[in-house]
Scaffold this motif. Structure first.
Motif, short mmCIF file in Angstrom:
data_model
loop_
_atom_site.label_atom_id
_atom_site.label_comp_id
_atom_site.label_asym_id
_atom_site.label_seq_id
_atom_site.Cartn_x
_atom_site.Cartn_y
_atom_site.Cartn_z
N PHE A 107 0.75 17.60 123.47
CA PHE A 107 0.27 17.00 122.22
C PHE A 107 1.47 16.39 121.53
O PHE A 107 2.49 17.06 121.32
N ALA A 108 1.39 15.11 121.19
CA ALA A 108 2.49 14.44 120.49
C ALA A 108 1.90 13.46 119.48
O ALA A 108 0.96 12.73 119.80
N ASN A 109 2.42 13.47 118.25
CA ASN A 109 1.90 12.56 117.24
C ASN A 109 2.86 12.50 116.05
O ASN A 109 3.78 13.31 115.94
N ASN A 110 2.65 11.53 115.17
CA ASN A 110 3.44 11.46 113.95
C ASN A 110 2.55 11.39 112.71
O ASN A 110 2.98 10.92 111.66
N PHE A 111 1.29 11.87 112.84
CA PHE A 111 0.39 11.88 111.69
C PHE A 111 0.00 13.30 111.29
O PHE A 111 0.08 13.66 110.12
N LEU A 112 -0.40 14.12 112.23
CA LEU A 112 -0.79 15.50 111.95
C LEU A 112 0.39 16.45 112.12
O LEU A 112 1.26 16.23 112.95
N TYR A 113 0.40 17.51 111.34
CA TYR A 113 1.39 18.57 111.55
C TYR A 113 0.85 19.88 111.00
O TYR A 113 -0.02 19.91 110.13
N GLU A 132 -10.68 23.75 111.20
CA GLU A 132 -10.11 22.69 110.36
C GLU A 132 -9.34 23.24 109.16
O GLU A 132 -9.45 22.73 108.05
N ASN A 133 -8.54 24.25 109.39
CA ASN A 133 -7.73 24.81 108.31
C ASN A 133 -6.27 24.96 108.73
O ASN A 133 -5.54 25.77 108.16
N LEU A 134 -5.86 24.19 109.73
CA LEU A 134 -4.50 24.33 110.23
C LEU A 134 -3.64 23.10 109.93
O LEU A 134 -2.51 23.22 109.46
N TRP A 143 10.64 33.37 141.97
CA TRP A 143 9.94 33.28 143.25
C TRP A 143 8.87 32.21 143.16
O TRP A 143 9.16 31.05 143.15
N TYR A 144 7.60 32.62 143.08
CA TYR A 144 6.52 31.65 143.19
C TYR A 144 5.84 31.34 141.85
O TYR A 144 4.96 30.48 141.79
N PHE A 145 6.22 32.03 140.81
CA PHE A 145 5.60 31.82 139.50
C PHE A 145 6.52 30.99 138.62
O PHE A 145 7.73 31.23 138.58
N PHE A 146 5.96 30.02 137.91
CA PHE A 146 6.78 29.23 136.99
C PHE A 146 6.08 29.11 135.64
O PHE A 146 4.86 29.15 135.53
N ILE A 147 6.88 28.95 134.61
CA ILE A 147 6.38 28.80 133.25
C ILE A 147 7.42 28.02 132.47
O ILE A 147 8.62 28.15 132.71
N GLY A 148 6.97 27.20 131.55
CA GLY A 148 7.93 26.44 130.76
C GLY A 148 7.24 25.43 129.87
O GLY A 148 6.02 25.40 129.74
N GLY A 149 8.06 24.59 129.28
CA GLY A 149 7.55 23.53 128.41
C GLY A 149 8.65 22.53 128.13
O GLY A 149 9.82 22.88 128.05
N ASP A 150 8.25 21.27 127.98
CA ASP A 150 9.20 20.23 127.62
C ASP A 150 9.39 20.13 126.11
O ASP A 150 10.32 19.50 125.63
N ALA A 151 8.46 20.75 125.35
CA ALA A 151 8.58 20.80 123.89
C ALA A 151 7.90 22.06 123.38
O ALA A 151 6.84 22.01 122.75
N PRO A 152 8.48 23.24 123.66
CA PRO A 152 7.83 24.49 123.27
C PRO A 152 8.21 24.99 121.88
O PRO A 152 7.84 26.09 121.50
N GLY A 153 8.98 24.19 121.12
CA GLY A 153 9.54 24.68 119.86
C GLY A 153 8.51 25.21 118.88
O GLY A 153 8.72 26.24 118.23
N ALA A 154 7.37 24.51 118.75
CA ALA A 154 6.35 24.96 117.79
C ALA A 154 5.75 26.30 118.20
O ALA A 154 5.45 27.14 117.35
N LEU A 155 5.58 26.51 119.51
CA LEU A 155 5.03 27.79 119.97
C LEU A 155 6.02 28.93 119.76
O LEU A 155 5.63 30.09 119.65
N LEU A 156 7.31 28.60 119.69
CA LEU A 156 8.34 29.61 119.48
C LEU A 156 8.73 29.74 118.01
O LEU A 156 9.72 30.39 117.69
N LYS A 157 7.96 29.09 117.12
CA LYS A 157 8.21 29.13 115.67
C LYS A 157 9.56 28.55 115.28
O LYS A 157 10.17 28.95 114.29
N ASN A 205 9.98 25.11 114.83
CA ASN A 205 9.75 23.90 114.03
C ASN A 205 8.26 23.74 113.76
O ASN A 205 7.42 24.44 114.33
N ASP A 206 7.94 22.81 112.86
CA ASP A 206 6.54 22.49 112.58
C ASP A 206 5.87 21.97 113.85
O ASP A 206 6.52 21.40 114.73
N LEU A 207 4.57 22.14 113.90
CA LEU A 207 3.81 21.66 115.05
C LEU A 207 3.44 20.19 114.85
O LEU A 207 2.51 19.85 114.13
N ARG A 208 4.23 19.30 115.44
CA ARG A 208 3.88 17.88 115.54
C ARG A 208 3.70 17.49 117.00
O ARG A 208 3.06 16.49 117.30
#
Length: 457
Positions: free
Chosen positions: A61-67, A88-90, A425-439, A441-444
């Motif tokens: 999710f990427a945008n410059n209107f909602l946060y 609709e309260n976030l 090994w065979y399991f992977f996890i990550g994100g290219d922009a996980p900052g909002a999930l890790l608290k 920065n704001d979620l934009r």
């Protein structure tokens, strides 16, 4: 803006692509069949000879209107994002009353890869198969006044009795099932220099789609009694979303199409006979193709020198057909059928050109440069791949991998990203922009992926 909220939620559930780069997992030497989604030649001469992907899911999710303020989200608060979007309260908006014509863009994407694999069938030849559920929604260059009015369901009285315009908004969204057949081979290898090529042929099963284009709107919300349009026109199309009330894939299918990926890679080794490379450079053309939506689908054209949507506040729509007929009657003096101009439409896939360069620094340390350049579709409908410019350092062994993708994404606006990805090994996890999930920065924007695959060297 409930439809947008639900779309965001579906993305986080992994049901909703730009060509997701997943930089932390698709650029390494143990990416397996996932790497072929960035360059289909990557599996040729791979370090592994068999890769079976049980599943992978990614959302973006990427945008410059909602946060959403970071204080409103718990750590890794996916559940809060989903619930807050539906309730609709976030989210808040970046609407600037002093600049109501400022342009904004929003991208919602996701991809679910089901059982997929590749295997070396003989020396220098690999074949593979992927199954995927993909989707993307682009909102490009929508004016702040139109976006804010949509967000407030046209009920923000401070925006009433003011004439606004939107001459630029384009909206494209679609979801589809994808079945890809992969082939890759080593074309030339003298021990030090190697050329590889690959191709993926894809059958696309269109599930849903909608678009808005050629937007030329001048409007004024007087109050709840009427919305006045002057010298306005717009084209749009959609599949019948009421079909989702009926179970079964046949009810969901609204069209069919074909796609293709093409790729080449050059590999250089410092010493002949040494399997370790010094660098490799790849070039690929991704998502060539389109889907024709022909079942329970329609396209429309609205145009009027003057039109008044009277008593809009009390309008009730049981389905999208009633909405179409109501808008037609508003723009064409009561003619509820005149706006319909076709019973099918054509939507392009998110075609992109990609370059990947990988450099072996020392031992298990590597650095990767990936550039993805998306193509527009002119005046035609189609989803668009945002541009991505990324550098990804990584530590890589057969059993463990850690990467740090640092990227900039452009889709009407620039957004920097810092990510993190892990493979054990065979399991992977990550994100290219996980900052909002890790608290952090704001979620934009947010990017997250995870999966499980089994490989044999």
């Amino acid at each position: 803006m409930k439809r947008t909220a639900i779309a965001i939620s579906l993305c986080f559930l992994g049901l909703c692509g730009w060509t997701q780069p997943d930089l932390g997992v698709r650029t390494g030497n143990y990416s397996g069949i996932q790497g072929s989604l960035l360059n289909p030649s990557s599996i040729a001469g791979s370090k592994i000879r068999l890769d079976v992907l049980a599943f992978s899911v990614n959302e973006d999710f990427a945008n410059n209107f909602l946060y959403a303020p970071k204080g409103s989200l718990p750590f890794f608060g996916v559940r809060r994002i989903i619930k807050g979007s539906i309730d609709e309260n976030l989210f808040f908006t970046k609407y600037d009353p002093g600049n109501p014509n400022k342009l904004y863009s929003v991208v919602l994407t996701g991809e679910f890869l089901g059982p997929s694999f590749f295997i070396r069938v003989k020396k220098k030849h690999e074949i593979g198969l992927t199954t995927a559920l993909r989707g993307v929604a682009n909102i490009r260059d929508i004016t702040g006044n139109a976006a804010q009015n949509a967000f407030d369901y046209l009920q923000a009285s401070n925006l009433w009795n003011t004439t606004f315009q939107d001459q630029s908004a384009r909206i494209n969204g679609m979801g589809w099932m994808e079945y890809g057949l992969h082939y890759a081979t080593v074309l030339y290898d003298d021990g030090r220099n190697e050329w590889k090529a690959g191709i993926t042929l894809k059958y696309e099963q269109g599930l849903f789609a909608a678009y808005v284009k050629n937007t030329h709107l001048t409007y004024r919300i007087n109050d709840t009694t009427g919305i006045l349009f002057t010298n306005s026109s717009v084209d749009y199309g959609r599949t019948d979303f009421g079909d989702f009330r009926h179970p079964g894939l046949s009810s969901f299918t609204h069209g069919h199409g074909f796609g293709a990926d093409l790729g080449v890679t050059f590999v250089h080794r410092d010493h002949g006979g040494d399997n370790a490379y010094r660098y490799r450079i790849g070039l690929s053309l991704l998502d060539l193709g389109a889907i024709d939506y022909t079942r329970n689908s329609a396209s429309f054209h609205l145009a009027a020198a003057s039109a008044n949507f009277a008593d809009w506040h009390h309008a009730q729509f049981a389905d999208n057909t009633q909405l179409d007929q109501t808008l037609s009657a508003v723009f064409y003096n009561g003619d509820s059928a005149r706006s319909r101009v076709g019973s099918s439409f054509h939507m392009a896939l998110p075609t992109a050109l990609s370059m990947q360069a990988d450099y072996a620094i020392c031992g298990p340390w590597f650095a990767n440069l990936t550039i993805i350049k998306g193509f527009g579709h002119g005046g035609n409908a189609g989803v668009v791949q945002p541009d991505v410019y990324a550098v990804t350092p990584r530590y890589e062994t057969e059993h463990y991998e850690v990467s740090l993708p640092i990227s900039v994404v452009y889709y009407g606006h620039w957004q920097p990203r810092v990510g993190l990805a892990l493979r054990v090994w065979y399991f992977f996890i990550g994100g290219d922009a996980p900052g909002a999930l890790l608290k952090l920065n704001d979620l934009r924007q947010v990017s997250f992926y995870s999966g499980l695959h089994y490989f044999i060297k």
